[in-house]
Design a protein around this motif. Structure first.
Motif, PDB file in Angstrom:
ATOM      1  N   MET A 158      -5.596  -4.390   6.011  1.00  0.00           N
ATOM      2  CA  MET A 158      -6.221  -4.241   4.733  1.00  0.00           C
ATOM      3  C   MET A 158      -7.022  -4.975   4.640  1.00  0.00           C
ATOM      4  SD  MET A 158      -4.931  -1.457   4.169  1.00  0.00           S
ATOM      5  CE  MET A 158      -6.017  -1.223   2.487  1.00  0.00           C
ATOM      6  N   VAL A 206      -2.050  -0.354   9.918  1.00  0.00           N
ATOM      7  CA  VAL A 206      -3.292  -0.588   9.390  1.00  0.00           C
ATOM      8  C   VAL A 206      -3.634  -1.344   8.559  1.00  0.00           C
ATOM      9  CG1 VAL A 206      -4.098   0.088   7.307  1.00  0.00           C
ATOM     10  CG2 VAL A 206      -3.492   1.571   8.791  1.00  0.00           C
ATOM     11  N   PRO A 261      -8.533   5.055   0.746  1.00  0.00           N
ATOM     12  CA  PRO A 261      -8.829   5.087   2.052  1.00  0.00           C
ATOM     13  C   PRO A 261      -6.350   5.470   2.212  1.00  0.00           C
ATOM     14  CG  PRO A 261      -9.579   3.068   1.619  1.00  0.00           C
ATOM     15  CD  PRO A 261      -9.273   3.797   0.147  1.00  0.00           C
ATOM     16  N   VAL A 282      -7.622  -1.133  12.449  1.00  0.00           N
ATOM     17  CA  VAL A 282      -6.648   0.180  12.481  1.00  0.00           C
ATOM     18  C   VAL A 282      -6.506  -0.792  13.989  1.00  0.00           C
ATOM     19  CG1 VAL A 282      -7.160   1.627  11.140  1.00  0.00           C
ATOM     20  CG2 VAL A 282      -8.464   1.470  13.522  1.00  0.00           C
ATOM     21  N   LEU A 300      -9.814   7.282   6.398  1.00  0.00           N
ATOM     22  CA  LEU A 300      -9.411   5.945   6.115  1.00  0.00           C
ATOM     23  C   LEU A 300     -10.649   5.594   5.978  1.00  0.00           C
ATOM     24  CD1 LEU A 300      -8.188   3.278   8.616  1.00  0.00           C
ATOM     25  CD2 LEU A 300      -6.610   3.956   6.425  1.00  0.00           C
ATOM     26  N   ILE A 341      -3.628   5.237   3.364  1.00  0.00           N
ATOM     27  CA  ILE A 341      -3.004   5.136   4.288  1.00  0.00           C
ATOM     28  C   ILE A 341      -2.079   5.645   5.410  1.00  0.00           C
ATOM     29  CG2 ILE A 341      -1.990   2.916   4.917  1.00  0.00           C
ATOM     30  CD1 ILE A 341      -4.447   2.654   3.873  1.00  0.00           C
ATOM     31  N   VAL A 378       1.602  -1.973   8.220  1.00  0.00           N
ATOM     32  CA  VAL A 378       0.767  -1.931   7.532  1.00  0.00           C
ATOM     33  C   VAL A 378       0.760  -3.349   6.957  1.00  0.00           C
ATOM     34  CG1 VAL A 378      -0.537  -1.581   4.911  1.00  0.00           C
ATOM     35  CG2 VAL A 378       0.503  -0.057   6.437  1.00  0.00           C
ATOM     36  N   GLN A 419       0.612  -1.297   0.003  1.00  0.00           N
ATOM     37  CA  GLN A 419       0.094  -0.195  -0.218  1.00  0.00           C
ATOM     38  C   GLN A 419       0.418   1.637  -0.043  1.00  0.00           C
ATOM     39  OE1 GLN A 419      -2.952  -0.077   0.077  1.00  0.00           O
ATOM     40  NE2 GLN A 419      -3.443  -2.457   0.355  1.00  0.00           N
ATOM     41  N   ARG A 456     -10.255  -5.355   7.435  1.00  0.00           N
ATOM     42  CA  ARG A 456     -10.343  -3.280   7.597  1.00  0.00           C
ATOM     43  C   ARG A 456      -9.900  -3.741   8.955  1.00  0.00           C
ATOM     44  NH1 ARG A 456     -13.007   0.145   2.425  1.00  0.00           N
ATOM     45  NH2 ARG A 456     -11.709  -0.925   1.204  1.00  0.00           N
TER      46      ARG A 456
END
Length: 469
Positions: free
Chosen positions: A121, A119, A163, A126, A157, A165, A79, A50, A124
């Motif tokens: 993905m 984060v 989003p 956090v 996001l 990131i 991420v 990302q 999804r």
């Protein structure tokens, strides 16, 4: 001799007072910033497909000046392209398997001085984690703090349909250092919160405008990346589609059931359906401008997601094919993953009978792992999956009756990069997935906090909070 005083300018005293106040307020801030800049490291070891090089440079440049406690000597941004439903488990797994310097000396918590912002993905999520000293310094366990920090991360996001990131990661670090960021104040004391924000960052209006410009530029960059990915990869996958289809239908083990074939037909049909869209996008040429891409963002997003899902399906089918055709490396790898999952299950469940059942299945897994070239390997593997599914279902009913496998807790599909051979077979999901559903359910229902703070297995108590976005 009498010397008369020289007349002073009319505004000398107010100006002098203002300058004194300015120096008094800003010099300590500048000194603190200079101090933290020299001692705090910023790391971005996991990009999850990302973050670009520009994103990493942004995080490296903007993190040191943040107002963070002196105890924070290390900020780590992660991420995850694919992660557990309970992101805390992914943070723990990363520390234990990829970077043990993130663990305390006893390896039961995160390391002192560490602030980890993450984060996820798929799904999804956090999350933020910290060593005990950092958690205490940022008032991590204070009322509303965890939710407040996570809420700050969710904003970039969720906006604009794309989003951001890097902005979310930076927002998490910034909010961690600002103890006024709490969920309750956002709802009940918004005016005072904005006054505080304005008092701290009022002198950075130009910087804010630059941040908005950067966010817009990042959105456009992401659209262009998605557009280029579709244009560059659709044709290749389309040219291979017939051979992928043949390989998918050649899968002959018991695990290649009707549900798997329906999933394959689903993603294949959706891939074929975007042909007109891709041809239309390809027709606008390589020199297409940002405005044209922005106007077509829905088409680009749909095409990009479908192409990525087909690429995942292609890789998963190839992995399954290799497993069926005797690839010892693939077979041992998946049995090792199952052994680790069974180990997690045995250390978590409290029922002695269930633990005994899990131990018996684990013994079969290890025995089969030592014989990857067995002629009946796939049949034996399917029997293990079947029996393990029954035990997992018993665990869910006896100990995790707060979750149900449904649309909110879906098993991985053939187009997900988290899919493994056997997932979805008569509804099979591994223990760690069911346990994450349970942890998420109990975490969102506990007290007033919507943040998940626990882990799917015991033996670890590092400070962490995570939630969906």
């Amino acid at each position: 001799m009498i010397v008369s005083e020289l007349p002073q300018p009319r505004f000398a005293r107010p100006v002098a007072a203002f300058l004194t106040l300015f120096v008094t307020l800003l010099l300590p801030l500048a000194a603190a910033t200079a101090q933290t800049t020299t001692v705090r490291s910023v790391e971005v070891p996991l990009r999850g497909g990302q973050l670009t090089d520009d994103d990493v440079r942004l995080l490296e440049n903007e993190t040191p000046p943040l107002s963070l406690p002196a105890t924070v000597d290390r900020v780590v941004y992660l991420v995850f392209g694919s992660n557990e439903s309970n992101l805390n488990d992914s943070l723990r797994h990363y520390a234990e398997n990829e970077d043990r310097s993130l663990l305390s000396e006893a390896e039961d918590k995160f390391a002192p001085g560490a602030l980890i912002v993450a984060v996820g993905m798929d799904p999804r999520r956090v999350g933020v984690a910290c060593g005990d000293d950092v958690c205490n310094a940022i008032d991590f366990y204070g009322a509303g703090r965890m939710d407040g920090i996570l809420d700050e991360m969710r904003v970039p996001l969720r906006q604009s349909g794309d989003p951001n990131i890097a902005a979310a990661l930076l927002a998490g670090a910034r909010a961690s250092g600002d103890t006024t960021v709490v969920a309750e104040e956002k709802e009940d004391s918004g005016v005072s919160g904005w006054w505080i924000f304005g008092g701290i960052f009022g002198v950075a209006t130009v910087g804010t405008a630059g941040g908005l410009f950067w966010a817009l530029r990042n959105h456009r960059r992401r659209m262009r990346e998605h557009y280029n990915h579709v244009v560059d990869n659709y044709a290749r996958v389309a040219a291979q589609l017939d051979s992928i289809n043949v390989r998918a239908h050649s899968l002959s083990s018991p695990l290649a059931d009707d549900a798997l074939r329906r999933d394959w037909e689903d993603v294949r049909t959706r891939f074929l359906a975007i042909d007109t869209t891709v041809q239309r996008l390809s027709g606008i040429g390589d020199e297409v401008g940002d405005r044209e891409l922005a106007r077509r963002w829905r088409e680009i997003t749909e095409a990009y997601e479908t192409v990525r899902q087909m690429e995942n399906a292609e890789a998963n089918i190839d992995e399954f094919f290799r497993m069926e055709h005797g690839d010892g490396t693939v077979r041992r790898r998946h049995l090792t993953e199952m052994h680790e999952d069974l180990t997690e299950a045995r250390t978590t469940v409290s029922d002695d009978g269930l633990r005994e059942d899990l131990s018996e299945i684990d013994a079969r897994v290890l025995e089969l792992r030592d014989a990857p070239d067995a002629p009946d390997f796939m049949d034996a593997y399917a029997r293990i999956i079947t029996d393990y599914r029954i035990v997992i279902e018993a665990v869910r009913k006896r100990e995790f009756d707060d979750v149900e496998p449904d649309d909110g807790n879906p098993a991985p599909r053939i187009w997900d990069d988290s899919w493994r051979p056997g997932y979805g077979y008569y509804g099979f999901v591994p223990f760690v997935t069911v346990n994450s559903w349970h942890e998420s359910a109990t975490g969102s229902a506990a007290g007033s906090s919507g943040a998940t703070t626990g882990y799917s297995s015991g033996g670890f108590s590092g400070g962490a909070a995570s939630g969906g976005w």
